[in-house]
Design a protein around this motif. Structure first.
Motif, PDB file in Angstrom:
ATOM      1  N   ASP A  36       0.858  -1.191   0.000  1.00  0.00           N
ATOM      2  CA  ASP A  36       0.000   0.000   0.000  1.00  0.00           C
ATOM      3  C   ASP A  36       0.890   1.236   0.000  1.00  0.00           C
ATOM      4  O   ASP A  36       1.758   1.400   0.856  1.00  0.00           O
ATOM      5  CB  ASP A  36      -0.912  -0.003   1.228  1.00  0.00           C
ATOM      6  N   ALA A  86       3.463  -1.560   3.680  1.00  0.00           N
ATOM      7  CA  ALA A  86       2.757  -0.300   3.504  1.00  0.00           C
ATOM      8  C   ALA A  86       3.693   0.856   3.824  1.00  0.00           C
ATOM      9  O   ALA A  86       4.641   0.710   4.600  1.00  0.00           O
ATOM     10  CB  ALA A  86       1.515  -0.235   4.391  1.00  0.00           C
ATOM     11  N   GLN A 131      -4.539   7.322  -5.023  1.00  0.00           N
ATOM     12  CA  GLN A 131      -5.477   6.452  -4.332  1.00  0.00           C
ATOM     13  C   GLN A 131      -6.761   6.382  -5.167  1.00  0.00           C
ATOM     14  O   GLN A 131      -7.597   7.283  -5.091  1.00  0.00           O
ATOM     15  CB  GLN A 131      -5.765   6.979  -2.927  1.00  0.00           C
ATOM     16  N   GLY A 169      -2.423   3.147  -3.582  1.00  0.00           N
ATOM     17  CA  GLY A 169      -2.676   2.845  -2.181  1.00  0.00           C
ATOM     18  C   GLY A 169      -4.046   3.307  -1.760  1.00  0.00           C
ATOM     19  O   GLY A 169      -4.903   3.642  -2.584  1.00  0.00           O
ATOM     20  N   TYR A 186       0.945  -1.760  -7.196  1.00  0.00           N
ATOM     21  CA  TYR A 186       1.085  -2.382  -5.878  1.00  0.00           C
ATOM     22  C   TYR A 186       2.321  -3.271  -5.771  1.00  0.00           C
ATOM     23  O   TYR A 186       2.584  -3.822  -4.700  1.00  0.00           O
ATOM     24  CB  TYR A 186      -0.153  -3.227  -5.565  1.00  0.00           C
TER      25      TYR A 186
END
Length: 555
Positions: free
Chosen positions: A64, A221, A406, A450, A496
């Motif tokens: 992420d 992440a 995002q 993310g 990702y």
């Protein structure tokens, strides 16, 4: 040496080359062999765990690009308002809340579209629970809040306040606070009064969060904060065992940080654990379009969003130069066109003569020296990139700057017909050049994807689907928002995996399934490259492997 773990599946997407192997072996936390099922006999030993996953698909572990773990467990307290769509629904949710006598009513995730075009004031709060209940509701962007009259009184807020940043206490024509607070300094006036969670409760919530992340297929992440008790929390959790998720932290740098604050961020870069490390610094050049605090070239339809988050943008440029000169990779939240442009100008200036800097940006603190951008192996980043003219698109690849986006910010909070709060504030021209993920990829930009949790849910399956559909997964009747900006299935998965690794300076050891690379893997029941996006959003995650160890196993 025999393998520790061998996985077999009908498809293994290595993200490197066209071959699709069916078996992979890991030893000591790294990938040691890739081949076919027939090769497994030669890799295994008496203690090797061998798992045949049948028709499943194995990919590199998902990362992420933008997350707030510690801040998030504090922000997601009280009533979840993320599904509220109307003022009536808001009042109903507040009336149903379980609040101890004399206690605070807290909530989070409130979408300003729920106000149905009406001003955002505390009137619905008073209607729902009366004037004597202290209420703190965090809006979905976490850059604004709505508080009750009682909360304002307890905080001593009775009119406008000056702030070092672009924060404000919204007041009516009579200079009476409406309950709407914009940006962090204003929010903190009331947030400081909220009861603290016990340390054990915070550890439990953070641990549960990471387990849920692993169950969705996440192996790592990028955390966009490292404040408060972050160090204590992560050290305590690692004392109890390995984390199920890897973390890279970028501590906040706020206006007015000064030399001491910048030195502290530099010192934090040495902090690390087995599966976490501090690497970077997080800035904000503006706020949000929904709150009227973004930095636009021209005002929004409310006459707002015209100022930088830093009262003097040159101070941002100076602080960025100070940290970059010491090898600290920079991360900057930039949503409006003027903000994005200034950040790119600043990044470009970091290895340029002072005469080429943005106006005043040569005021680097005493002792700093300018070094080429390559001083850090990690490229600088710009986060969010919500509205952007075409002339800025090509600069990301030209400057080797990571674009971090995002997809569900677009699909969850805007509408194709531009009737949402975000779009009406911008107007059609600027809303039509929004969330330009495909344009960035087509122009060669590095694009990491993310969630920005807790601003939006973190399940990567739904986010990968939204990146392709430009609408929420599972809602085929919803019109896509600017469908020409849709990513291909491979582009989305790269956001990702390979792109995420490159954004962290880890292309040589992560993001692909190759011998010698990290043994971080995600196993799906469906193939993310061939399954229909809506179907893939519901794909089971059969296995998540971090550092060669199983962090999640379905069932």
């Amino acid at each position: 040496m025999s393998a520790d773990l061998i996985l077999m599946a009908d498809r293994i997407h290595t993200m490197s080359g066209d071959r699709t192997p069916t078996a992979i072996a890991t030893t000591g936390g790294v990938i040691t062999a890739i081949g076919d099922r027939d090769d497994v006999r030669a890799w295994r030993g008496p203690r090797t765990e061998v798992i045949d996953l049948g028709a499943a698909t194995i990919t590199p572990g998902l990362v992420d690009g933008h997350f707030h773990p510690v801040m998030g467990i504090g922000l997601t307290r009280g009533v979840d308002l993320s599904s509220v769509r109307t003022l009536a629904g808001l009042k109903e949710a507040l009336r149903a809340a379980d609040v101890a006598p004399g206690g605070w009513l807290e909530g989070w995730g409130l979408d300003p579209n729920a106000f149905e075009g009406a001003p955002i004031t505390h009137a619905p709060l008073v209607d729902a629970v009366g004037p004597e209940v202290p209420v703190f509701l965090l809006l979905f962007d976490a850059h604004s809040a709505l508080v009750s009259p009682k909360a304002l009184t307890m905080a001593g807020i009775d009119g406008p306040r000056p702030f070092a940043s672009g924060a404000s206490v919204v007041c009516d024509a009579g200079r009476v606070p409406t309950g709407h607070l914009l940006e962090l300094e204003a929010l903190d006036l009331v947030r400081a009064l909220l009861p603290d969670d016990a340390p054990a409760e915070r550890r439990a919530r953070l641990s549960d969060l990471m387990r849920r992340m692993a169950a969705c297929g996440l192996t790592a992440a990028n955390a966009m904060d490292f404040e408060d008790d972050s160090l204590d929390l992560f050290r305590a959790l690692e004392d109890d065992g390995d984390l199920p998720i890897r973390w890279r932290f970028a501590p906040f740098v706020m206006p007015g940080a000064g030399r001491d604050g910048l030195d502290a961020v530099v010192a934090q870069q040495s902090l690390s654990g087995r599966r976490w490390r501090v690497e970077g610094a997080k800035f904000m050049i503006d706020g949000t379009i929904d709150g009227g605090t973004a930095w636009l070239d021209e005002p929004d339809t409310h006459g707002e969003s015209t100022a930088c988050f830093w009262p003097d943008p040159r101070d941002y440029a100076s602080a960025a130069g100070f940290l970059a000169a010491r090898g600290v990779p920079l991360v900057t939240h930039a949503i409006g066109d003027a903000g994005i442009r200034f950040v790119l100008d600043t990044y470009e200036s970091l290895s340029s003569p002072a005469s080429a800097l943005p106006h005043g940006a040569s005021r680097v603190p005493h002792g700093a020296s300018r070094v080429p951008h390559g001083a850090s192996r990690v490229p600088h980043r710009v986060e969010h990139l919500e509205t952007m003219p075409s002339e800025l698109i090509g600069r990301f690849a030209a400057l080797d700057v990571t674009a971090s986006m995002q997809p569900t910010h677009c699909t969850g909070y805007t509408r194709a017909d531009h009737t949402d709060n975000w779009s009406t504030r911008l107007g059609k021209r600027r809303a039509d050049r929004a969330f330009r993920a495909r344009d960035l990829r087509d122009r060669g930009a590095r694009l990491a994807l993310g969630s920005d949790w807790p601003i939006a849910p973190f399940d990567p399956r739904a986010i990968l689907a939204a990146a392709r559909l430009r609408r929420p997964a599972g809602e085929p009747g919803t019109a896509p928002v600017l469908p020409e900006q849709a990513l291909t299935a491979r582009m989305a998965l790269e956001g990702y995996t390979t792109e995420a690794a490159a954004a962290a300076g880890l292309s040589g050891e992560s993001g692909r399934l190759l011998p010698g690379h990290r043994a971080d893997l995600t196993v799906f029941g469906l193939d993310p490259l061939t399954a229909a996006p809506d179907e893939f959003a519901g794909s089971p995650v059969l296995l998540t492997v971090v550092d060669g160890r199983i962090a999640h196993r379905s069932g």
